[in-house]
Design an enzyme around this catalytic site. Sequence first.
Site, PDB file in Angstrom:
ATOM      1  N   GLU A 179      91.345 -15.255  62.837  1.00 23.49           N
ATOM      2  CA  GLU A 179      92.814 -15.311  62.904  1.00 23.49           C
ATOM      3  C   GLU A 179      93.361 -15.507  61.497  1.00 23.49           C
ATOM      4  O   GLU A 179      92.898 -16.398  60.785  1.00 23.49           O
ATOM      5  CB  GLU A 179      93.208 -16.504  63.800  1.00 23.49           C
ATOM      6  CG  GLU A 179      94.703 -16.721  63.904  1.00 23.49           C
ATOM      7  CD  GLU A 179      95.039 -18.000  64.694  1.00 23.49           C
ATOM      8  OE1 GLU A 179      94.158 -18.567  65.373  1.00 23.49           O
ATOM      9  OE2 GLU A 179      96.196 -18.432  64.584  1.00 23.49           O
TER      10      GLU A 179
ATOM     11  N   ASN B 200      96.237 -10.956  63.110  1.00 16.93           N
ATOM     12  CA  ASN B 200      97.401 -11.799  62.869  1.00 16.93           C
ATOM     13  C   ASN B 200      98.272 -11.632  64.115  1.00 16.93           C
ATOM     14  O   ASN B 200      99.004 -10.645  64.237  1.00 16.93           O
ATOM     15  CB  ASN B 200      98.166 -11.373  61.617  1.00 16.93           C
ATOM     16  CG  ASN B 200      99.340 -12.309  61.346  1.00 16.93           C
ATOM     17  OD1 ASN B 200      99.724 -13.105  62.210  1.00 16.93           O
ATOM     18  ND2 ASN B 200      99.914 -12.217  60.162  1.00 16.93           N
TER      19      ASN B 200
ATOM     20  N   ARG C 102     105.697 -25.149  58.099  1.00 18.28           N
ATOM     21  CA  ARG C 102     106.907 -24.561  58.675  1.00 18.28           C
ATOM     22  C   ARG C 102     107.317 -25.338  59.937  1.00 18.28           C
ATOM     23  O   ARG C 102     106.900 -26.466  60.144  1.00 18.28           O
ATOM     24  CB  ARG C 102     106.650 -23.079  58.943  1.00 18.28           C
ATOM     25  CG  ARG C 102     106.254 -22.323  57.655  1.00 18.28           C
ATOM     26  CD  ARG C 102     106.067 -20.853  57.893  1.00 18.28           C
ATOM     27  NE  ARG C 102     107.316 -20.220  58.332  1.00 18.28           N
ATOM     28  CZ  ARG C 102     107.379 -19.014  58.871  1.00 18.28           C
ATOM     29  NH1 ARG C 102     106.262 -18.309  59.055  1.00 18.28           N
ATOM     30  NH2 ARG C 102     108.539 -18.513  59.244  1.00 18.28           N
TER      31      ARG C 102
ATOM     32  N   HIS D 126      97.015 -15.609  58.919  1.00 17.08           N
ATOM     33  CA  HIS D 126      98.471 -15.689  58.803  1.00 17.08           C
ATOM     34  C   HIS D 126      98.870 -15.578  57.343  1.00 17.08           C
ATOM     35  O   HIS D 126      98.182 -16.127  56.468  1.00 17.08           O
ATOM     36  CB  HIS D 126      99.004 -17.011  59.370  1.00 17.08           C
ATOM     37  CG  HIS D 126      98.761 -17.138  60.833  1.00 17.08           C
ATOM     38  ND1 HIS D 126      99.522 -16.479  61.760  1.00 17.08           N
ATOM     39  CD2 HIS D 126      97.801 -17.802  61.513  1.00 17.08           C
ATOM     40  CE1 HIS D 126      99.055 -16.744  62.976  1.00 17.08           C
ATOM     41  NE2 HIS D 126      98.001 -17.540  62.847  1.00 17.08           N
TER      42      HIS D 126
ATOM     43  N   TYR E 206     107.703 -14.362  53.468  1.00 18.60           N
ATOM     44  CA  TYR E 206     106.518 -13.499  53.628  1.00 18.60           C
ATOM     45  C   TYR E 206     106.161 -12.681  52.388  1.00 18.60           C
ATOM     46  O   TYR E 206     105.191 -11.921  52.410  1.00 18.60           O
ATOM     47  CB  TYR E 206     106.718 -12.566  54.833  1.00 18.60           C
ATOM     48  CG  TYR E 206     106.886 -13.330  56.129  1.00 18.60           C
ATOM     49  CD1 TYR E 206     105.828 -14.079  56.641  1.00 18.60           C
ATOM     50  CD2 TYR E 206     108.093 -13.342  56.815  1.00 18.60           C
ATOM     51  CE1 TYR E 206     105.976 -14.813  57.810  1.00 18.60           C
ATOM     52  CE2 TYR E 206     108.246 -14.065  57.986  1.00 18.60           C
ATOM     53  CZ  TYR E 206     107.189 -14.788  58.474  1.00 18.60           C
ATOM     54  OH  TYR E 206     107.329 -15.515  59.630  1.00 18.60           O
TER      55      TYR E 206
ATOM     56  N   ARG F 186     112.041  -7.671  54.811  1.00 14.31           N
ATOM     57  CA  ARG F 186     112.990  -8.745  55.167  1.00 14.31           C
ATOM     58  C   ARG F 186     112.314 -10.090  54.898  1.00 14.31           C
ATOM     59  O   ARG F 186     111.095 -10.186  54.932  1.00 14.31           O
ATOM     60  CB  ARG F 186     113.357  -8.713  56.655  1.00 14.31           C
ATOM     61  CG  ARG F 186     113.661  -7.374  57.215  1.00 14.31           C
ATOM     62  CD  ARG F 186     115.157  -7.074  57.256  1.00 14.31           C
ATOM     63  NE  ARG F 186     115.335  -5.676  57.595  1.00 14.31           N
ATOM     64  CZ  ARG F 186     115.261  -5.189  58.836  1.00 14.31           C
ATOM     65  NH1 ARG F 186     115.057  -6.003  59.856  1.00 14.31           N
ATOM     66  NH2 ARG F 186     115.403  -3.893  59.057  1.00 14.31           N
TER      67      ARG F 186
ATOM     68  N   PRO G 174     103.741  -8.831  66.478  1.00  9.93           N
ATOM     69  CA  PRO G 174     105.152  -8.444  66.394  1.00  9.93           C
ATOM     70  C   PRO G 174     105.837  -8.834  65.089  1.00  9.93           C
ATOM     71  O   PRO G 174     105.583  -9.905  64.539  1.00  9.93           O
ATOM     72  CB  PRO G 174     105.789  -9.188  67.576  1.00  9.93           C
ATOM     73  CG  PRO G 174     104.849 -10.285  67.904  1.00  9.93           C
ATOM     74  CD  PRO G 174     103.483  -9.769  67.574  1.00  9.93           C
ATOM     75  N   ASN G 175     106.687  -7.928  64.639  1.00  5.60           N
ATOM     76  CA  ASN G 175     107.540  -8.092  63.455  1.00  5.60           C
ATOM     77  C   ASN G 175     106.796  -7.987  62.130  1.00  5.60           C
ATOM     78  O   ASN G 175     107.424  -8.009  61.071  1.00  5.60           O
ATOM     79  CB  ASN G 175     108.350  -9.406  63.506  1.00  5.60           C
ATOM     80  CG  ASN G 175     109.331  -9.420  64.651  1.00  5.60           C
ATOM     81  OD1 ASN G 175     110.094  -8.472  64.805  1.00  5.60           O
ATOM     82  ND2 ASN G 175     109.290 -10.441  65.477  1.00  5.60           N
TER      83      ASN G 175
ATOM     84  N   ALA H 285     104.025 -14.119  66.107  1.00  9.30           N
ATOM     85  CA  ALA H 285     104.637 -15.148  66.969  1.00  9.30           C
ATOM     86  C   ALA H 285     103.839 -15.375  68.252  1.00  9.30           C
ATOM     87  O   ALA H 285     103.905 -16.471  68.839  1.00  9.30           O
ATOM     88  CB  ALA H 285     106.073 -14.752  67.296  1.00  9.30           C
TER      89      ALA H 285
HETATM   90  O1  CA2 Z   1     102.576 -16.237  58.698  1.00 13.21           O
HETATM   91  C1  CA2 Z   1     102.251 -15.369  59.512  1.00 13.21           C
HETATM   92  O2  CA2 Z   1     101.471 -14.454  59.261  1.00 13.21           O
HETATM   93  C2  CA2 Z   1     102.893 -15.386  60.911  1.00 13.21           C
HETATM   94  O3  CA2 Z   1     101.909 -14.933  61.839  1.00 13.21           O
HETATM   95  C3  CA2 Z   1     104.060 -14.420  60.838  1.00 13.21           C
HETATM   96  C4  CA2 Z   1     104.881 -14.378  62.123  1.00 13.21           C
HETATM   97  C5  CA2 Z   1     105.272 -15.795  62.570  1.00 13.21           C
HETATM   98  O4  CA2 Z   1     105.947 -15.744  63.824  1.00 13.21           O
HETATM   99  C6  CA2 Z   1     104.070 -16.711  62.660  1.00 13.21           C
HETATM  100  O5  CA2 Z   1     104.503 -18.009  63.026  1.00 13.21           O
HETATM  101  C7  CA2 Z   1     103.325 -16.769  61.345  1.00 13.21           C
HETATM  102  C8  CA2 Z   1     106.131 -13.516  61.884  1.00 13.21           C
HETATM  103  C9  CA2 Z   1     105.807 -12.054  61.545  1.00 13.21           C
HETATM  104  C10 CA2 Z   1     106.794 -11.450  60.597  1.00 13.21           C
HETATM  105  O6  CA2 Z   1     108.129 -11.698  61.039  1.00 13.21           O
HETATM  106  C11 CA2 Z   1     109.170 -11.320  60.240  1.00 13.21           C
HETATM  107  C12 CA2 Z   1     110.428 -11.681  60.681  1.00 13.21           C
HETATM  108  C13 CA2 Z   1     111.532 -11.341  59.934  1.00 13.21           C
HETATM  109  C14 CA2 Z   1     111.374 -10.633  58.756  1.00 13.21           C
HETATM  110  C15 CA2 Z   1     110.132 -10.254  58.313  1.00 13.21           C
HETATM  111  C16 CA2 Z   1     109.023 -10.600  59.070  1.00 13.21           C
END
Ligand code: CA2
Length: 162
Positions: free
Chosen positions: A109, A85, A118, A111, A34, A29, A21-22, A88
Amino acid sequence: MATRSRRPALQPRRILVIHGPNLNLVGKREPAVYGNETLADIEARLSELADELGVKLEIFQSNSEGALVDRIQSARGQVDGILINPAAYTHTSIALRDALLAAGLPAVEVHLSNVHRREEFRHHSLIAPVAVGQILGFGGESYLLGLRALVALLRGQRSARS
Ligand code: CA2
């Protein structure tokens, strides 16, 4: 002489790449966390590397836990390994972990960020115990390193399993 695999030599390995997700927002964003690379940019680099390595990719992104579970379930017997990946869901999803276990496929896996630098809730992965290994903190490069590691594993170049 023992053979390493029963797979016909010319059939390319198939790898399922899963984005949780996301991750569709990456590069659009929160660039401070990221980076500026979009998921499409990362996928283009992955596809280029897959060609170089002689493997086929199937790529899937979803924001829904159930859709991710369904995709992992349908991968059994269809692909040779999973690059994931879980985003969350890494930190929350017993369902994804169980699906990976049931698929019985080697999973790596990855990231983008170094989750250990973090918030504390990101330090624990429910996926790590069912993955072959983790690569994190290198931005989009984490996916490329993960793909190389998975392909090397599938080709029997890596034997450590502890
Ligand atoms: O660092 C990573 O690849 C994560 O898997 C990214 C996830 C996060 O919840 C993990 O803890 C680490 C988040 C995906 C992207 O989320 C966004 C949120 C807002 C704006 C852009 C991306």
